[in-house]
Design a protein around this motif. Sequence first.
Motif, PDB file in Angstrom:
ATOM      1  N   CYS A  92      39.794  41.691  93.807  1.00  0.00           N
ATOM      2  CA  CYS A  92      38.712  41.577  92.815  1.00  0.00           C
ATOM      3  C   CYS A  92      37.361  41.821  93.481  1.00  0.00           C
ATOM      4  CB  CYS A  92      38.713  40.201  92.154  1.00  0.00           C
ATOM      5  SG  CYS A  92      40.113  39.953  91.066  1.00  0.00           S
ATOM      6  N   GLY A 146      35.151  36.782  96.195  1.00  0.00           N
ATOM      7  CA  GLY A 146      36.471  37.045  95.611  1.00  0.00           C
ATOM      8  C   GLY A 146      37.543  36.229  96.301  1.00  0.00           C
ATOM      9  N   GLY A 152      33.634  43.447  84.173  1.00  0.00           N
ATOM     10  CA  GLY A 152      35.026  42.999  84.234  1.00  0.00           C
ATOM     11  C   GLY A 152      35.546  42.362  82.961  1.00  0.00           C
ATOM     12  N   VAL A 206      35.563  39.290  89.227  1.00  0.00           N
ATOM     13  CA  VAL A 206      34.825  40.539  89.452  1.00  0.00           C
ATOM     14  C   VAL A 206      33.357  40.340  89.060  1.00  0.00           C
ATOM     15  CG1 VAL A 206      34.527  42.916  88.637  1.00  0.00           C
ATOM     16  CG2 VAL A 206      36.808  42.079  89.201  1.00  0.00           C
ATOM     17  N   VAL A 255      40.815  37.376  86.753  1.00  0.00           N
ATOM     18  CA  VAL A 255      40.357  38.524  87.562  1.00  0.00           C
ATOM     19  C   VAL A 255      39.022  39.100  87.073  1.00  0.00           C
ATOM     20  CG1 VAL A 255      42.547  39.227  88.561  1.00  0.00           C
ATOM     21  CG2 VAL A 255      41.955  40.006  86.265  1.00  0.00           C
ATOM     22  N   TYR A 298      39.372  42.517  81.901  1.00  0.00           N
ATOM     23  CA  TYR A 298      40.181  43.114  82.968  1.00  0.00           C
ATOM     24  C   TYR A 298      41.553  42.460  83.069  1.00  0.00           C
ATOM     25  CZ  TYR A 298      36.808  46.183  85.279  1.00  0.00           C
ATOM     26  OH  TYR A 298      35.955  47.200  85.589  1.00  0.00           O
ATOM     27  N   GLU A 299      41.595  41.133  82.773  1.00  0.00           N
ATOM     28  CA  GLU A 299      42.867  40.450  82.916  1.00  0.00           C
ATOM     29  C   GLU A 299      43.931  41.109  82.036  1.00  0.00           C
ATOM     30  OE1 GLU A 299      39.974  38.988  82.390  1.00  0.00           O
ATOM     31  OE2 GLU A 299      39.899  38.288  80.320  1.00  0.00           O
ATOM     32  N   VAL A 327      42.341  46.155  90.961  1.00  0.00           N
ATOM     33  CA  VAL A 327      42.689  44.831  90.444  1.00  0.00           C
ATOM     34  C   VAL A 327      44.182  44.784  90.110  1.00  0.00           C
ATOM     35  CG1 VAL A 327      42.284  43.169  88.587  1.00  0.00           C
ATOM     36  CG2 VAL A 327      40.373  44.441  89.544  1.00  0.00           C
TER      37      VAL A 327
END
Lengths: 362, 353
Positions: free
Chosen positions: A267, A148, A286, A116, A112, A289-290, A95
């Motif tokens: 992703c 994605g 996820g 995911v 993101v 995750y960002e 990612v």
Amino acid sequence: MSADVTKVDQAGEPVGGAASGTTPPTPSGPPVGGAASRREGGIAGFLNGPVGRNAGLVLALVLLVIVGIITAGDRFASPENALTILRLGSVIGVVSVGMTFVISGGGIDLSVGAIVALSSVWATTVATQTMAANYHWIVMVIAALVVGAVCGLVNGVLIAYGRMAPFIATLAMLAAARGLAEIIAKRRTQIIRDRGFIEFFGGSVLGIPVLVIMFAIVAVVGWVLLNRTTFGRRTLAIGGNPEAARLAGIRVQRQTMYLYILLGVACGIAAVMIMARTTTGTSTHGTLYELDAIAAVVIGGTLLSGGRGTIVGTVLGVLIFTTLTNVFTLNNLDTSTQAVAKGAIIVAAVLLQQRVSRTRSG
Amino acid sequence: MSASLSRPTKRVAVLAIALSSALVAAGCTSNDPATTPAASTQQTGSDAVSDNDAPGKKVVIGFSGPAADHGWLAAVNKSAQDEAKKYSDIELKSAEGTNDASLQISQIETFINDKVDAIVLLPTDGAALTEVATKAMQAGIPVINVDREFSSPFAARATVLGDNYGMGVSAGTYACKIVKDKNIANPVIAEIAGIDALPLTQDRSKGFADALKACNQTVDNRVAAEFTVESGEKQASNLLQAAPKIDVLWNHDDDQGVGVMAALDQANRHEMAFIGGAGSANAMRWIQEGKMEATVIYPPTQAADGIKLARLIAQGKGLSDLVQVEVPNRIVLNAPVVTKENVEQYLPLGFES
């Protein structure tokens, strides 16, 4: 501040033509920013190579490794543990490589983690799994990648052609994609029944986990794409100065859209990897995750304002965070302490990086 | 549009729609695993012989719980709805689940304005909802507090609690039993907790540590995950590196347990006695297969119990198996251990994560 930044750019990575100002890049032109001319042999070459440019990060990682060896000994220094660290870092790593492109192109993507989650859920629904059982598990992989890519496309179109601020457009996607994932999965954890899928992605080739190999391939492809192709130069150009890039004949909107699609595909790949790791698809995959990806990209040395990007730095950033968690767990320290250390590491790594860059360019 | 269709066509269309919707409905129910526990509670619910289940005065019950973003919470909400449907004299007003305390407060205020007969409340945060629950009580509406306790005794007429500390005690006691049965000299005991900031996690860990103390053991390695599959896998992977050999592993939550199991499979580490928590259907199937030693139940039927108590309180009835004529103020549910021996008995109560 911005003066420093320009110095860094000229000493190190290839930067957007816009940042160097006078010569707008042409698709067939040489790499801009003087990286090619500085790539000589000997110590100078080494210093300007991947290690030298990221000296601060390498130093931080080495320090962490030393701490790990001192405090946990063989448990840390074993090959299995090294592979565990790489395996745990590989999902967020993929990612982050994608995120490097979007950020160096002057954008940001907060969606993101949600993408995911949605990809993992879509690829593990009863319908998809039935299809996979009838044909091949590759159906699940394709489903994840397509979902994605489509999410990335929506982000890209909204930002490039809808002229929405990236922050807002992807914030909307964050909410919507995770909501859709919850609706599809009915907030359940969908377990993957296909043993072939689990065995392939959970397996190893020559002792190296497939997930780690996937991360390595994504990182290498990302490096080549960013540093050795016109696609990469256009990315840095629109990130450095979109107006100059437009005057130089780059289709800024189209390039921007491509970047978000690229991240969307990353992703999708990450979703496949997390599915293999957990043997499930669920809307809680996820989570955050960002923030992890943006943190890894930024401590790696990619400019948050765009125009400069480094894949090597991003990979080092990911490894630092993953190793940190591992060292803390080996020493039986709690998560709150880990969070404090994570914050300290971000500050220390960025300060170190700035100092190293300044001494070399000044 | 429809006017232009000829009569036979229209009839065929209606028939097709009716057929397809019947198919959809059949598909939904047959795929829905949550119907199984509902059916079984119906059977066990008739253990006590009394006329409490006979239809009485019509009561309106307001129910508000947290967002079902987790298998256990989804099961809590579902079992509450299912329980209410069994009684013709209950009209359930169910507010959309939320994790936002201020939204939940406004939901309770709406219930007060609607003058419902009783409120069943599983608060996102017990302390934050105490004020509005007290207001409801002052307005003469009995509040049944479920799972997360209010900070004031004046805020609830009755309280139904799962026993988080007791869950830890059950797990710890069972761990002691394993150590003793297998006669392990220096056992390595590991723990994968849930979100560390939550009081419920702290209670579970304290109960576990206290029970281990009884057999002179301590937790050697402890990590905290976040109740998600992914965090369970990540923390377990690191934990397995930290401890090259584990004798007993207690994981607080079976939802994150799916990830823990994935990590154990990946590392091919099944040397330990793996104990779970909450009691999901997955965990019980693993126990049947022998992949898991045991799991400690944290009943997802608490809100359903809350609904039943709310009905009794609103109708002025007592608990039929108690001599006392009023419903008790406080009920703490047991945290039994499910093992291979008794898994058949608990499987119907297991929730899908």
